[in-house]
Design a protein around this motif. Structure first.
Motif, PDB file in Angstrom:
ATOM      1  N   GLU A   1      14.553  38.688  49.467  1.00 13.74           N
ATOM      2  CA  GLU A   1      14.502  38.079  50.910  1.00 13.74           C
ATOM      3  C   GLU A   1      15.485  36.818  51.029  1.00 13.74           C
ATOM      4  OE1 GLU A   1      10.971  35.870  53.630  1.00 13.74           O
ATOM      5  OE2 GLU A   1      10.511  36.456  51.614  1.00 13.74           O
ATOM      6  N   ASP A   2      15.661  35.902  50.166  1.00 10.47           N
ATOM      7  CA  ASP A   2      16.560  34.877  50.229  1.00 10.47           C
ATOM      8  C   ASP A   2      18.081  35.473  50.219  1.00 10.47           C
ATOM      9  OD1 ASP A   2      14.707  32.994  50.054  1.00 10.47           O
ATOM     10  OD2 ASP A   2      14.847  32.722  47.895  1.00 10.47           O
TER      11      ASP A   2
ATOM     12  N   LEU B   1      23.914  28.406  51.182  1.00  7.58           N
ATOM     13  CA  LEU B   1      23.356  26.994  51.335  1.00  7.58           C
ATOM     14  C   LEU B   1      22.090  27.103  52.371  1.00  7.58           C
ATOM     15  CD1 LEU B   1      26.157  24.841  51.899  1.00  7.58           C
ATOM     16  CD2 LEU B   1      24.755  24.486  50.050  1.00  7.58           C
ATOM     17  N   TYR B   2      21.897  28.327  52.916  1.00  6.56           N
ATOM     18  CA  TYR B   2      20.748  28.519  54.027  1.00  6.56           C
ATOM     19  C   TYR B   2      19.434  28.650  53.027  1.00  6.56           C
ATOM     20  CZ  TYR B   2      23.349  29.180  58.210  1.00  6.56           C
ATOM     21  OH  TYR B   2      24.269  28.697  59.266  1.00  6.56           O
ATOM     22  N   PRO B   3      19.335  29.451  52.176  1.00 10.37           N
ATOM     23  CA  PRO B   3      18.200  29.610  51.551  1.00 10.37           C
ATOM     24  C   PRO B   3      17.803  28.229  50.496  1.00 10.37           C
ATOM     25  CG  PRO B   3      19.458  31.020  50.682  1.00 10.37           C
ATOM     26  CD  PRO B   3      20.254  30.669  51.802  1.00 10.37           C
TER      27      PRO B   3
ATOM     28  N   ASN C   1      15.802  26.376  54.132  1.00 11.80           N
ATOM     29  CA  ASN C   1      14.462  26.763  53.825  1.00 11.80           C
ATOM     30  C   ASN C   1      13.705  25.352  53.347  1.00 11.80           C
ATOM     31  OD1 ASN C   1      15.114  29.025  54.950  1.00 11.80           O
ATOM     32  ND2 ASN C   1      14.860  30.289  52.701  1.00 11.80           N
ATOM     33  N   TYR C   2      14.413  24.626  52.638  1.00 12.91           N
ATOM     34  CA  TYR C   2      13.971  23.439  51.990  1.00 12.91           C
ATOM     35  C   TYR C   2      13.504  22.512  53.069  1.00 12.91           C
ATOM     36  CZ  TYR C   2      13.775  19.247  48.893  1.00 12.91           C
ATOM     37  OH  TYR C   2      13.225  18.196  48.154  1.00 12.91           O
ATOM     38  N   LEU C   3      14.360  22.253  53.984  1.00  9.35           N
ATOM     39  CA  LEU C   3      13.882  21.290  54.972  1.00  9.35           C
ATOM     40  C   LEU C   3      12.804  21.967  55.950  1.00  9.35           C
ATOM     41  CD1 LEU C   3      17.592  20.138  55.759  1.00  9.35           C
ATOM     42  CD2 LEU C   3      15.970  18.903  54.401  1.00  9.35           C
TER      43      LEU C   3
END
Length: 411
Positions: free
Chosen positions: A112-113, A147-149, A153-155
């Motif tokens: 998914e990531d 950097l997206y996952p 996702n972290y933010l």
């Protein structure tokens, strides 16, 4: 100023329904549903046919690749068939390199990531083609896409408190500025490794636009945290501005990672493309955003007003941005624009069905004519596909499913 241009464009766009795409009769929909189910079943069956004999596995892989080529070349629904062979081959090669690099970078990454990051690769590939550049995978594109996952996702996570997000952002800001920050944990270490991949391809002194755009998207992510503070009302916060800033900055960074900088026309299109994709994501995520008190243009109105008119604006924005783009210099400009428009609009239409309770029945009756499947089929599509793939065994002939998929993606 580009962001002001898109703000003014948004307010000037009609909210009338305007789609110039193929329509499908009920009979055609049923036929396409049957064809789609057959396709998924064949893919499942093909994975299950992974040979025990090691000497036969390359033949198995090559045969599978030819089958995928055939699907792409005969596709009429998503207009993939209009892609020329050279573009298709390079697109597939870049995708396979990306998947392979993802697992080498972090074997614990979920598919998914990887899929989320790979979507950004495809955006870059589209831009590469449009700008007359070679479609290819690079470490810099991989670094930014992954950097997206690791950051977005972290933010967005409700499990990470605001103070930790602020601390992460402060340290990440310094790292993007070129400081050599020692990672506090494994998550930060991975993020900084991804930045290093970009630095390896583009040194800071010669390619300042790359790092300007990276700082721009990071600043936009920080500003987007304002969407998570509390459930605001319309006009209390500049949610439209945040959407333009975050979406536009994301694809501007993509464009700069192609050759280090862009022309004004390229940057103008990249910003608009990112803006419309951001609104499309917001439409898809309405339920999650409402649940988590994340405010977007869509979630702010959903449940209070029907979304018919605002989604019409989004469709009209998509058509306007792509049709007006002056940066397409490839030999198949008309076909590429049609491909981008059609697939963006299909993304919107499928998102409408996933969130149909926020639209009038009249609107659903109108848009269903442009869907290749019935509404009922669309509603169960994700669950049905997921169920079929979950029924696969964990391994075949001692080889785990993930390893089989990775083998299939080898060049």
């Amino acid at each position: 100023m580009i962001s002001l241009h898109y703000r003014n464009l948004w307010w000037s766009l009609s909210s009338d329904f305007n789609i110039d795409m193929d329509t499908y009769s009920e009979g055609e929909k049923k036929k396409k549903e049957k064809e789609f189910n057959t396709l998924i079943d064949r893919i499942i069956k093909y994975i299950e046919s992974f040979p025990e004999d090691i000497s036969k596995r390359k033949i198995w892989r090559d045969k599978g690749n030819k089958y995928i080529d055939k699907i792409i070349s005969t596709d009429g629904m998503f207009k993939l068939g209009i892609i020329d062979k050279d573009m298709k081959d390079k697109f597939i090669k870049a995708t396979k390199e990306f998947i392979s690099s993802s697992k080498k970078f972090d074997k614990n990454l979920s598919y998914e990531d990887i899929g989320q990051a790979m979507r950004n690769l495809w955006i870059v590939n589209m831009l590469q083609q449009a700008f007359g550049e070679e479609i290819k995978f690079t470490n810099a594109i991989f670094g930014y896409s992954m950097l997206y996952p690791y950051t977005d996702n972290y933010l967005d996570s409700i499990e990470v408190n605001k103070d930790k997000k602020i601390e992460f952002n402060n340290r990440f800001t310094k790292r993007l500025g070129g400081e050599k920050i020692i990672a506090n944990n494994y998550h930060e270490e991975q993020v900084y490794r991804l930045v290093q991949l970009i630095e390896d391809d583009f040194d800071r002194e010669n390619y300042p636009e790359v790092y300007r755009s990276l700082k721009l998207i990071h600043s936009a992510q920080i500003n987007s945290l304002r969407q998570q503070e509390y459930n605001s009302i319309p006009y209390e916060k500049d949610i439209l501005g945040i959407s333009i800033e975050k979406g536009g900055a994301s694809v501007i960074a993509d464009g700069n990672l192609i050759r280090g900088e862009m022309t004004k026309n390229e940057e103008m299109f990249s910003c608009g493309y990112g803006f419309l994709l951001q609104l499309g994501d917001d439409l898809q995520d309405i339920k999650d955003d409402l649940k988590n008190d994340h405010i977007t243009i869509m979630s702010q109105l959903a449940g209070k007003y029907y979304l018919d008119a605002i989604v019409n604006k989004l469709i009209n924005l998509t058509i306007k941005v792509v049709d007006d783009a002056e940066c397409f210099v490839c030999k198949n400009t008309k076909e590429l624009k049609e491909l981008i428009k059609n697939n963006c609009i299909y993304m919107i239409l499928f998102a409408i069905i996933d969130n149909k309770e926020y639209f009038t029945q009249e609107y659903l009756e109108n848009i269903k004519n442009y869907l290749p499947f019935t509404i009922e089929f669309c509603e169960g599509l994700k669950a049905d596909i997921s169920k079929k793939f979950k029924n696969l065994k964990k391994e075949y002939h001692g080889v785990e499913i993930e390893e089989i998929i990775m083998y299939f993606c080898e060049l």
